[in-house]
Design a protein around this motif. Structure first.
Motif, PDB file in Angstrom:
ATOM      1  N   GLU A 277       2.380   5.479  -4.388  1.00 18.27           N
ATOM      2  CA  GLU A 277       1.523   4.522  -5.092  1.00 18.27           C
ATOM      3  C   GLU A 277       2.285   3.761  -6.183  1.00 18.27           C
ATOM      4  O   GLU A 277       2.203   2.528  -6.254  1.00 18.27           O
ATOM      5  CB  GLU A 277       0.283   5.197  -5.676  1.00 18.27           C
ATOM      6  CG  GLU A 277      -0.665   4.197  -6.327  1.00 18.27           C
ATOM      7  CD  GLU A 277      -1.922   4.831  -6.891  1.00 18.27           C
ATOM      8  OE1 GLU A 277      -2.748   4.099  -7.472  1.00 18.27           O
ATOM      9  OE2 GLU A 277      -2.087   6.064  -6.769  1.00 18.27           O
TER      10      GLU A 277
ATOM     11  N   ALA B   3       0.409   5.799  -0.958  1.00 22.21           N
ATOM     12  CA  ALA B   3      -0.412   6.913  -1.425  1.00 22.21           C
ATOM     13  C   ALA B   3       0.469   7.996  -2.008  1.00 22.21           C
ATOM     14  O   ALA B   3       1.654   8.106  -1.681  1.00 22.21           O
ATOM     15  CB  ALA B   3      -1.249   7.473  -0.267  1.00 22.21           C
TER      16      ALA B   3
ATOM     17  N   GLU C   1      -3.397   1.736  -3.988  1.00 19.26           N
ATOM     18  CA  GLU C   1      -3.417   2.987  -3.237  1.00 19.26           C
ATOM     19  C   GLU C   1      -3.929   2.713  -1.830  1.00 19.26           C
ATOM     20  O   GLU C   1      -4.853   1.926  -1.632  1.00 19.26           O
ATOM     21  CB  GLU C   1      -4.314   3.988  -3.960  1.00 19.26           C
ATOM     22  CG  GLU C   1      -4.103   5.435  -3.545  1.00 19.26           C
ATOM     23  CD  GLU C   1      -4.906   5.806  -2.306  1.00 19.26           C
ATOM     24  OE1 GLU C   1      -4.515   6.784  -1.628  1.00 19.26           O
ATOM     25  OE2 GLU C   1      -5.904   5.124  -1.997  1.00 19.26           O
TER      26      GLU C   1
ATOM     27  N   LEU D 206       0.820  -1.198   0.000  1.00 17.10           N
ATOM     28  CA  LEU D 206       0.000   0.000   0.000  1.00 17.10           C
ATOM     29  C   LEU D 206       0.860   1.256   0.000  1.00 17.10           C
ATOM     30  O   LEU D 206       1.853   1.347   0.720  1.00 17.10           O
ATOM     31  CB  LEU D 206      -0.898   0.032   1.247  1.00 17.10           C
ATOM     32  CG  LEU D 206      -1.645  -1.248   1.639  1.00 17.10           C
ATOM     33  CD1 LEU D 206      -2.566  -0.970   2.820  1.00 17.10           C
ATOM     34  CD2 LEU D 206      -2.410  -1.816   0.471  1.00 17.10           C
TER      35      LEU D 206
ATOM     36  N   ARG E 253       3.134  -0.365  -6.514  1.00 17.71           N
ATOM     37  CA  ARG E 253       2.907  -1.207  -7.694  1.00 17.71           C
ATOM     38  C   ARG E 253       4.198  -1.869  -8.164  1.00 17.71           C
ATOM     39  O   ARG E 253       4.199  -3.036  -8.561  1.00 17.71           O
ATOM     40  CB  ARG E 253       2.270  -0.382  -8.817  1.00 17.71           C
ATOM     41  CG  ARG E 253       0.814  -0.038  -8.539  1.00 17.71           C
ATOM     42  CD  ARG E 253       0.102   0.588  -9.717  1.00 17.71           C
ATOM     43  NE  ARG E 253       0.400   2.003  -9.836  1.00 17.71           N
ATOM     44  CZ  ARG E 253       1.210   2.536 -10.753  1.00 17.71           C
ATOM     45  NH1 ARG E 253       1.796   1.757 -11.646  1.00 17.71           N
ATOM     46  NH2 ARG E 253       1.421   3.831 -10.788  1.00 17.71           N
TER      47      ARG E 253
ATOM     48  N   GLU F 225      -5.673   4.170   0.671  1.00 22.21           N
ATOM     49  CA  GLU F 225      -7.082   4.306   1.067  1.00 22.21           C
ATOM     50  C   GLU F 225      -7.983   3.386   0.257  1.00 22.21           C
ATOM     51  O   GLU F 225      -8.984   2.871   0.757  1.00 22.21           O
ATOM     52  CB  GLU F 225      -7.527   5.764   0.914  1.00 22.21           C
ATOM     53  CG  GLU F 225      -8.947   6.049   1.359  1.00 22.21           C
ATOM     54  CD  GLU F 225      -9.134   5.994   2.871  1.00 22.21           C
ATOM     55  OE1 GLU F 225     -10.302   5.919   3.313  1.00 22.21           O
ATOM     56  OE2 GLU F 225      -8.121   6.034   3.617  1.00 22.21           O
ATOM     57  N   GLU F 226      -7.615   3.167  -0.997  1.00 21.03           N
ATOM     58  CA  GLU F 226      -8.423   2.287  -1.863  1.00 21.03           C
ATOM     59  C   GLU F 226      -8.461   0.863  -1.324  1.00 21.03           C
ATOM     60  O   GLU F 226      -9.454   0.148  -1.477  1.00 21.03           O
ATOM     61  CB  GLU F 226      -7.846   2.297  -3.279  1.00 21.03           C
ATOM     62  CG  GLU F 226      -8.688   1.587  -4.322  1.00 21.03           C
ATOM     63  CD  GLU F 226      -9.979   2.316  -4.655  1.00 21.03           C
ATOM     64  OE1 GLU F 226     -10.871   1.681  -5.241  1.00 21.03           O
ATOM     65  OE2 GLU F 226     -10.103   3.519  -4.322  1.00 21.03           O
TER      66      GLU F 226
END
Length: 346
Positions: free
Chosen positions: A212, A208, A234, A206, A216, A236-237
């Protein structure tokens, strides 16, 4: 280059480890190359970076500080650039370690009708070198298919270009020297963490903002190296649905910063309820990894990749998996690759 499968090693150290350890020497080559580069091509605005996978992540992470400016720029994955993006009337920087990634080359050929093309690669005589208006070749071979060493080369090269484009002194020398130090200091630290997490069968990474693309990239390396399912998402996602997938055999890796610290703490506390272990970069988790703070989240992002590469590597060692080959030594997976990337196209 998947056309060339590395010689198979039977245990640690694999080529991936050697490539991580060789990062300092390689980025010195990159520094010299970029210091000697003529940047007059940046007079053509806007600026767009493109590539696939690790090359694309390298551009986003290395040049991510452009998000803080009001300049005209973009990061677009090559297949999207080719098929869904309007022509760019400016400078397009394409990145490919091998210099022959098909969708990257195809997108650059199309954009060359409208733009000035800069190609960054690691090999001479490649399609990228031949089609680019300006070719930047970083003469440092990456012998593992995970391309960890070349990631840092490409990220530093992108940082140089973005810094010159923005007219901002990003103190690249300090970033490079700090990164070189982490190559040594993070090795044994992360090795111990990976040993304790050898039972994990599902991983989420995770991050942000500038982290981000780090998430990945880290997830991609974990998948490539360990063959364990990993997803970079992300921060929060993640809590909007993905939490139904975690349990006591799952791992959350969280790339923390001052901006998201309170949210990171919430997620760590919640993970304890369901028994999911957490590794937190620059924060408190079941396992914590603290890195130097360069005073800018967008620059720190590059440093945060290094321990996650070690994590991918040592988790592969714990699984008795060769991280160099991406299973291309197995006939069925080699056939798969030959279908999606005909020889000479990756």
């Amino acid at each position: 280059m998947t056309d060339t499968i590395p010689e198979k090693r039977n245990g640690h150290p694999y080529y991936m480890y050697d490539m991580i350890r060789e990062t300092p020497e390689s980025i010195e080559i990159t520094r010299k190359t970029m210091e000697n580069t003529d940047y007059s091509f940046l007079s053509s605005k806007p600026l767009l970076f493109t590539g696939n996978g690790t090359a694309y992540h390298a551009a986003q992470i290395g040049a991510g500080f452009l998000y803080k400016t009001d300049l005209k720029y973009a990061f677009v994955q090559s297949y999207e650039l080719l098929n869904y993006y309007v022509p760019v009337h400016g400078t397009v920087v394409g990145i490919s370690n091998s210099g022959k990634t098909k969708s990257t080359i195809d997108s650059l050929i199309y954009q060359k009708k409208f733009s000035y093309i800069v190609g960054i690669t690691h090999y001479h005589g490649t399609p990228m070198e031949l089609i680019s208006n300006k070719s930047i070749v970083i003469d440092a071979d990456d012998k593992s298919l995970c391309n960890t060493k070349s990631f840092f080369d490409n990220a530093i090269a992108s940082m140089y270009i973005a810094s010159r484009y923005a007219g901002i002194d990003m103190n690249i020398d300090k970033t490079i020297e700090t990164l070189k130090g982490l190559v040594t200091s993070m090795d044994s630290t992360v090795k111990k963490i990976a040993h304790n997490l050898s039972y994990v069968n599902r991983i989420f990474v995770l991050g942000a903002g500038p982290e981000e693309p780090v998430a990945r990239e880290a997830a991609q390396k974990i998948k490539e190296a360990t063959h364990i399912h990993a997803e970079g998402i992300e921060l929060e996602e993640f809590i909007h649905g993905c939490t139904s997938l975690i349990d006591d055999k799952s791992l959350l890796v969280i790339i923390n910063s001052n901006t998201v610290n309170s949210r990171t703490d919430d997620i760590v506390r919640a993970c304890k309820v369901v028994g999911t272990k957490t590794v937190v970069i620059n924060g408190d988790g079941d396992y914590s990894i603290d890195l130097p703070d360069l005073g800018d989240e967008y620059i720190n992002a590059l440093l945060n990749v290094l321990p996650l590469y070690y994590l991918a590597y040592y988790m592969a060692v714990e699984q008795n998996v060769n991280p160099d080959l991406l299973r291309f030594d197995e006939e069925t997976y080699r056939k798969f690759d030959d279908i999606v990337f005909p020889p000479g196209a990756h």
